[in-house]
Structure formats: structure tokens, C-alpha cells
Design a protein around this motif. Structure first.
Motif, PDB file in Angstrom:
ATOM      1  N   LEU A   1       0.821  -1.206   0.000  1.00 36.80           N
ATOM      2  CA  LEU A   1       0.000   0.000   0.000  1.00 36.80           C
ATOM      3  C   LEU A   1       0.857   1.259   0.000  1.00 36.80           C
ATOM      4  O   LEU A   1       0.522   2.257  -0.646  1.00 36.80           O
ATOM      5  CB  LEU A   1      -0.917   0.011   1.222  1.00 36.80           C
ATOM      6  N   ALA A   2       1.968   1.219   0.732  1.00 39.29           N
ATOM      7  CA  ALA A   2       2.778   2.421   0.920  1.00 39.29           C
ATOM      8  C   ALA A   2       3.680   2.712  -0.269  1.00 39.29           C
ATOM      9  O   ALA A   2       3.880   3.878  -0.636  1.00 39.29           O
ATOM     10  CB  ALA A   2       3.624   2.285   2.180  1.00 39.29           C
TER      11      ALA A   2
ATOM     12  N   ALA B   1       1.217   9.474  -3.419  1.00 38.63           N
ATOM     13  CA  ALA B   1       0.420   9.668  -4.621  1.00 38.63           C
ATOM     14  C   ALA B   1       0.119  11.148  -4.843  1.00 38.63           C
ATOM     15  O   ALA B   1       0.244  11.672  -5.951  1.00 38.63           O
ATOM     16  CB  ALA B   1      -0.865   8.863  -4.535  1.00 38.63           C
ATOM     17  N   LEU B   2      -0.282  11.829  -3.768  1.00 40.37           N
ATOM     18  CA  LEU B   2      -0.633  13.238  -3.881  1.00 40.37           C
ATOM     19  C   LEU B   2       0.595  14.117  -4.049  1.00 40.37           C
ATOM     20  O   LEU B   2       0.562  15.135  -4.745  1.00 40.37           O
ATOM     21  CB  LEU B   2      -1.435  13.679  -2.651  1.00 40.37           C
TER      22      LEU B   2
ATOM     23  N   GLY C   1       6.030  12.476  -6.017  1.00 42.23           N
ATOM     24  CA  GLY C   1       7.486  12.370  -6.060  1.00 42.23           C
ATOM     25  C   GLY C   1       7.960  11.525  -7.225  1.00 42.23           C
ATOM     26  O   GLY C   1       7.301  10.570  -7.647  1.00 42.23           O
ATOM     27  N   GLU C   2       9.142  11.870  -7.747  1.00 40.29           N
ATOM     28  CA  GLU C   2       9.621  11.202  -8.946  1.00 40.29           C
ATOM     29  C   GLU C   2       9.935   9.735  -8.713  1.00 40.29           C
ATOM     30  O   GLU C   2       9.731   8.905  -9.605  1.00 40.29           O
ATOM     31  CB  GLU C   2      10.866  11.921  -9.491  1.00 40.29           C
ATOM     32  N   ILE C   3      10.411   9.382  -7.527  1.00 39.49           N
ATOM     33  CA  ILE C   3      10.692   7.970  -7.257  1.00 39.49           C
ATOM     34  C   ILE C   3       9.397   7.175  -7.223  1.00 39.49           C
ATOM     35  O   ILE C   3       9.291   6.085  -7.795  1.00 39.49           O
ATOM     36  CB  ILE C   3      11.472   7.827  -5.936  1.00 39.49           C
ATOM     37  N   ALA C   4       8.372   7.705  -6.560  1.00 39.01           N
ATOM     38  CA  ALA C   4       7.088   7.010  -6.493  1.00 39.01           C
ATOM     39  C   ALA C   4       6.463   6.868  -7.871  1.00 39.01           C
ATOM     40  O   ALA C   4       5.820   5.866  -8.176  1.00 39.01           O
ATOM     41  CB  ALA C   4       6.144   7.754  -5.555  1.00 39.01           C
TER      42      ALA C   4
ATOM     43  N   PRO D   1      -2.639   9.985  -9.422  1.00 40.51           N
ATOM     44  CA  PRO D   1      -3.563  11.015  -9.914  1.00 40.51           C
ATOM     45  C   PRO D   1      -2.889  12.112 -10.721  1.00 40.51           C
ATOM     46  O   PRO D   1      -3.574  12.853 -11.428  1.00 40.51           O
ATOM     47  CB  PRO D   1      -4.169  11.577  -8.625  1.00 40.51           C
ATOM     48  N   ARG D   2      -1.573  12.220 -10.623  1.00 39.08           N
ATOM     49  CA  ARG D   2      -0.872  13.271 -11.361  1.00 39.08           C
ATOM     50  C   ARG D   2      -0.299  12.715 -12.661  1.00 39.08           C
ATOM     51  O   ARG D   2       0.070  11.543 -12.737  1.00 39.08           O
ATOM     52  CB  ARG D   2       0.266  13.863 -10.520  1.00 39.08           C
TER      53      ARG D   2
END
Length: 519
Positions: free
Chosen positions: A28-29, A376-377, A380-383, A502-503
Motif C-alpha cells: 500500500l505504501a 500519490a498526492l 514524487g519522482e521515485i514514487a 492522480p498526477r
């Protein structure tokens, strides 16, 4: 503390809940494997199961390689490996508790470790530090069983030698643990009696025999791993790193210590006195105290000497004995033996283990969900790094350009280029950098492969090193021109989509086709 122990879940259930809970929480994280590509690096090393690498001893690569020969490559299954390995260490802590005569505290020691960061969020990244989590407790258990256990047994010296060898093949830092246990063997009367049996020589023989193939690999490869280790050292004492390491027991085990102190909410003894009591030895001959604390103390001495520059993640395996030490010491409160306890004072008693487990599992799920929403919000580039999407897109573009041939290897930006094999084609051999340059040149079988089979140089974006992609592209162009090969560049944008992303964050990826020279 008996009331809390009697209500504890069975160990297999406890470990299963731990693995499943953390696997779910991490899934999830984290929308990606670790940002430093350590886990992809291990996957690449696991392709060959060699006896060494240019950075670390081979065990972590072996484990990952064997795991993904059994399971498909997927982030969640990688996290399953990470926490299954940590669970092996928790089982070793349980056995150590039983061996020390503290079996009634074994389940509590295991549960407390689950609150500690090394067995929690840090365990998710399976690398050369966390690979020691399943090993150090078993080395300590085998040593304790040899020194304090049945004198006639010849099995435990074999186990001690084997687990010590595995620990050294995991990371050379395990030498600190072996040094600590060696010093204790000489210092303790029971250790000196064991030395007189000749069985330590059996353990030492097993250790050396199992390390011999790795030593032979080092000798034939110019001791490259030792050279990498030497490069990690500094000149003089690195005080900032040393101070961080000094704080490691509280930084990494602070939550677990707070939970332990809360279990013994004795109104007669203030919380700060309980913390002091938790760490106290029972005299100079307190073997459990030294097993728990000496690896940490020796590491600090090496840091103070200036021989090495300490790194905080090295502390990940050192606290395997901390909770057992705390529990043994604080259990004195239940017996009313603490010197600070007032006569007739009211004592509370421990929080039941099942209630603590429910709290832990709830924190896992809530924390994993909250972290997933945050990244998610935040965008970040790694995520948002589209490793899976980019790997599949690049292989699709290769098929469109060269439908009759498949790439056999991938070089370029180490270890991000391993994503092409992990998420795309597991048959791709991952090469660190350029195929005939260090460190790829250490593998003497690669020369024939890259010169005879088609491949790719893959240069994805890397958030932590903004210039790495451009440097990779420059190296690829230099190499292709040096070999007199045509430049066939592939450029494309890849992004992640779905409810977790979402982005819109398209990221540019580049690759270079390498076709073998005609003969």
C-alpha cells in the motif's frame, strides 16, 4: 508478566501475521521498489549465482536469484521475500530466548522486535544490511547453545560454523558479531571450558570451508570486493556519522522500547527509571547483556578509531538481543525486586500481547495506507518512476524495429537497467555499465556474449542523480563510436496511471540498440 505471556498467540500465527501484515502495508505504501535500486541490483546479481560481486559478498544475490526462480518477478513478491527473511530472524530470536532460559519471554521479545524499525519499514528493502536480520540471531543462538548448552553435542558447532559463514557471505560487517562472540568465549568461564573441548575448532573448520570458494573468487578477481569496502572508509573520525550511530538504538528501537516500558506500567517506578533498568547488566559476567550490546560497542570503537566511516544502516542487525535484555530486566518489577519500588505501591502489569499485536497490525495497515496516499498526492519522482511501464514499452519498440531478433543483454545505467529484466524479459542478462569495461569486465563470459548477441544500453531517469541519465547516454555513444557501431537511439515517454497516480508525470527514457558486428 505471566498474564501477558499466557495470552500470546502461537509463534507460527504471530510470524504469519507479521509477514502478511507488513507485505500488505508495504504494498500500500510503496508504488515502487526502493529508490536506490538496491533490490534491482540484487536481482541482477541473482541471475548468475556467482561467488562474489564488485560490491558485496554473494549471499543476497543468491537468495534473490533462487527466490525468483520459484516466483514471478513482482514488487509484492519481493516484499514477501523481504519480510519472510526477517521472520526467519524473529524465529531465531525466539530460539535464543529459549536457549537462555527465558522462554516465557520469547513471544514478547519477538513481538517487540516487530515494533522496531529494522524489522518494520526498514526490512522492506532487502539488501546487504537487511540480509543480516535472518542470520545474526541464529549465529548468537548457535554460539549460546555451544557455550551454555549440552557439552556432548557435536551438532551445534556445525550450526555455528555454517551460520557464521552465511553471515560473512551476507556482509563482511558480520565480522563484528563474530569478534564479539569470540571475545565473550575467552572472557566467560563457560566459554573457556568450551574452548577446552576442541569443538570450537570444528566450528572454525566449517566456517573456513564454506568461505573458501568465496575467497578463491576474490583471489581470482583481484579482491575487488575488498577494494570497494576500502573505498567506503574515511580519513579520520566521521563525527556526524558516529553520533548518528550512537543514537541508533533509540532511532531504530525507540518505539519498541516505549512499548516495552508501557507493558510494565509500574506506578512505583517512573518511566525514565524503567528505561535505565531495561539496559542495565547484571554484573560483568552477564552473558546476555554482552551478546546484546557488544556488537554495537565494538562498532563504535571502530568508528572512533577512524578505520571506517560508520553508516547508520549498518545498525539494522545489531539490536537482535535488545528486547530480550529489556524484558529480562523489567520482569524484575513483577517480582518486586527493583530497588526503587516502594512498599505497598500499586503496580499495573503488562499490556496483553494480543492487544499489542492488534495495535501493531492496525498501525501497519493505517500507516501503509496513509503513506500510499501521501506519495500519490505529492507526486514524487521515485514514487512515479514508471519502471514496469517503461520496460514493457521499450521491449515493444524493440519488437517493432527488430521483430526477428530479441535482445540478449542490457547494459547502461546500473542498477536501474535491471528493471528491463525484472519487469520485462527475465531472460535478459543485466550488465553493469559497458560490457567490456569495469565492473562488467570482471565476468569473463560476457565478452563473447555481447559481441555475438544483440543488446541494449538503457538510460532511464533517476531522481536521486539528476545527471546520471545524461552521463549514461554519453557513455553509450562513446562506446558505440569506439566499437565502430551505428547509433540507433530509442526515445520515449512513459508514465504511470491508475487510481494510485492522480498526477500526470511523463518521464523521458532513452536506449541504444546494439547489434553484433557481422562476421
Amino acid at each position: 508478566m505471566q498474564s501477558g505471556m499466557n495470552g500470546s498467540p502461537r509463534l507460527p500465527i504471530l510470524l504469519a501475521l507479521y509477514v502478511a501484515g507488513w507485505m500488505l502495508a508495504q504494498s500500500l505504501a510503496a508504488s515502487n521498489l526502493d529508490g536506490y535500486a538496491d533490490m534491482l541490483e540484487n536481482y541482477a546479481w541473482g541471475q548468475t549465482l556467482a561467488w562474489g560481486s564488485f560490491k558485496h559478498p554473494p549471499l543476497v544475490g543468491w537468495i534473490v536469484g533462487l527466490w525468483f526462480r520459484l516466483f514471478p518477478a513482482h514488487d509484492s513478491l519481493y516484499f514477501l521475500l523481504s519480510y519472510s527473511a526477517a521472520a526467519v530472524g524473529l524465529l531465531g530470536i525466539h530460539r535464543l530466548a529459549v536457549a537462555t532460559g527465558l522462554g516465557r519471554l520469547a513471544a514478547a521479545a519477538v513481538l517487540l522486535q516487530m515494533f522496531a524499525l529494522p524489522y518494520g519499514t526498514l526490512a522492506a528493502k532487502f539488501n546487504a544490511n537487511t540480509v543480516l536480520l535472518p542470520l545474526w540471531p541464529w549465529v548468537a543462538y548457535a554460539w549460546w547453545s555451544c557455550v551454555h548448552g549440552e557439552r556432548r553435542s557435536w551438532s551445534m558447532p556445525l550450526v555455528l560454523g555454517a551460520t557464521a559463514a552465511l553471515a560473512m557471505l551476507g556482509k563482511y560487517y558480520s565480522g563484528v558479531l563474530l569478534l564479539a562472540l569470540g571475545l565473550l568465549t575467552v572472557a566467560l568461564p563457560e566459554g573457556r571450558r568450551w574452548l577446552g573441548t576442541g569443538k570450537p575448532w570444528l566450528a572454525l573448520g566449517v566456517l573456513l570451508a564454506l568461505l573458501l570458494p568465496h575467497l578463491a573468487w576474490l583471489d581470482s578477481h583481484d579482491y575487488v570486493t575488498f577494494r570497494y569496502l576500502g573505498e567506503q572508509g574515511g580519513e579520520g573520525v566521521a563525527w556526524a556519522q558516529l553520533l548518528k550511530f550512537i543514537a541508533a538504538p533509540l532511532l531504530y528501537w525507540g518505539i519498541a522500547l516505549a512499548v516495552c516500558v508501557a507493558w510494565f506500567h509500574d506506578r512505583r517506578v517512573r518511566w525514565w527509571r524503567r528505561i535505565i533498568l531495561a539496559w542495565q547488566p547484571r554484573g560483568w559476567g552477564d552473558a546476555l547483556f554482552w551478546v546484546a550490546m557488544l556488537p554495537y560497542g565494538l562498532t563504535l570503537l571502530f568508528g572512533l578509531s577512524g578505520m571506517v566511516e560508520l553508516s547508520l544502516p549498518w545498525a539494522i542487525p545489531i539490536g537482535f538481543g535488545f528486547p530480550l535484555l529489556w524484558l529480562r530486566n523489567l520482569s524484575r518489577l513483577d517480582a518486586g525486586t527493583d530497588a526503587g519500588a516502594g512498599a505497598g505501591a500499586d503496580t499495573g502489569g503488562p499490556l496483553p500481547l494480543r492487544q499489542s499485536l492488534v495495535i501493531l497490525l492496525s498501525l501497519m495497515f493505517a500507516g501503509g495506507l496513509a503513506e500510499g496516499v501521501r506519495v500519490a498526492l505529492q507526486g514524487g519522482e521515485i514514487a512515479y518512476l514508471p519502471r514496469r511501464e517503461a520496460a514493457r514499452e521499450l521491449l515493444s519498440r524493440w519488437d517493432a524495429l527488430h521483430p526477428a531478433r530479441r535482445p540478449a543483454w542490457v547494459g547502461g545505467l546500473w542498477a536501474e537497467n535491471a528493471a528491463l529484466a525484472f519487469y520485462g524479459d527475465p531472460g535478459l542478462r543485466v550488465i553493469p555499465g559497458m560490457p567490456d569495461e569495469f565492473p562488467a569486465s570482471l565476468d569473463r563470459t560476457l565478452a563473447a556474449r555481447w559481441s555475438a548477441e544483440p543488446g541494449l544500453f538503457y538510460c532511464p531517469p533517476v531522481a536521486r542523480h539528476p545527471g546520471a541519465q545524461a552521463e549514461c547516454e554519453a557513455d553509450a555513444l562513446r562506446w558505440l563510436q569506439g566499437q565502430g557501431l551505428p547509433v540507433q537511439k530509442i526515445e520515449f515517454d512513459a508514465s504511470r496511471s491508475g487510481w494510485r497516480f492522480p498526477r500526470a508525470r511523463p518521464l523521458r527514457h532513452t536506449a541504444f540498440v546494439v547489434l553484433p558486428q557481422s562476421r
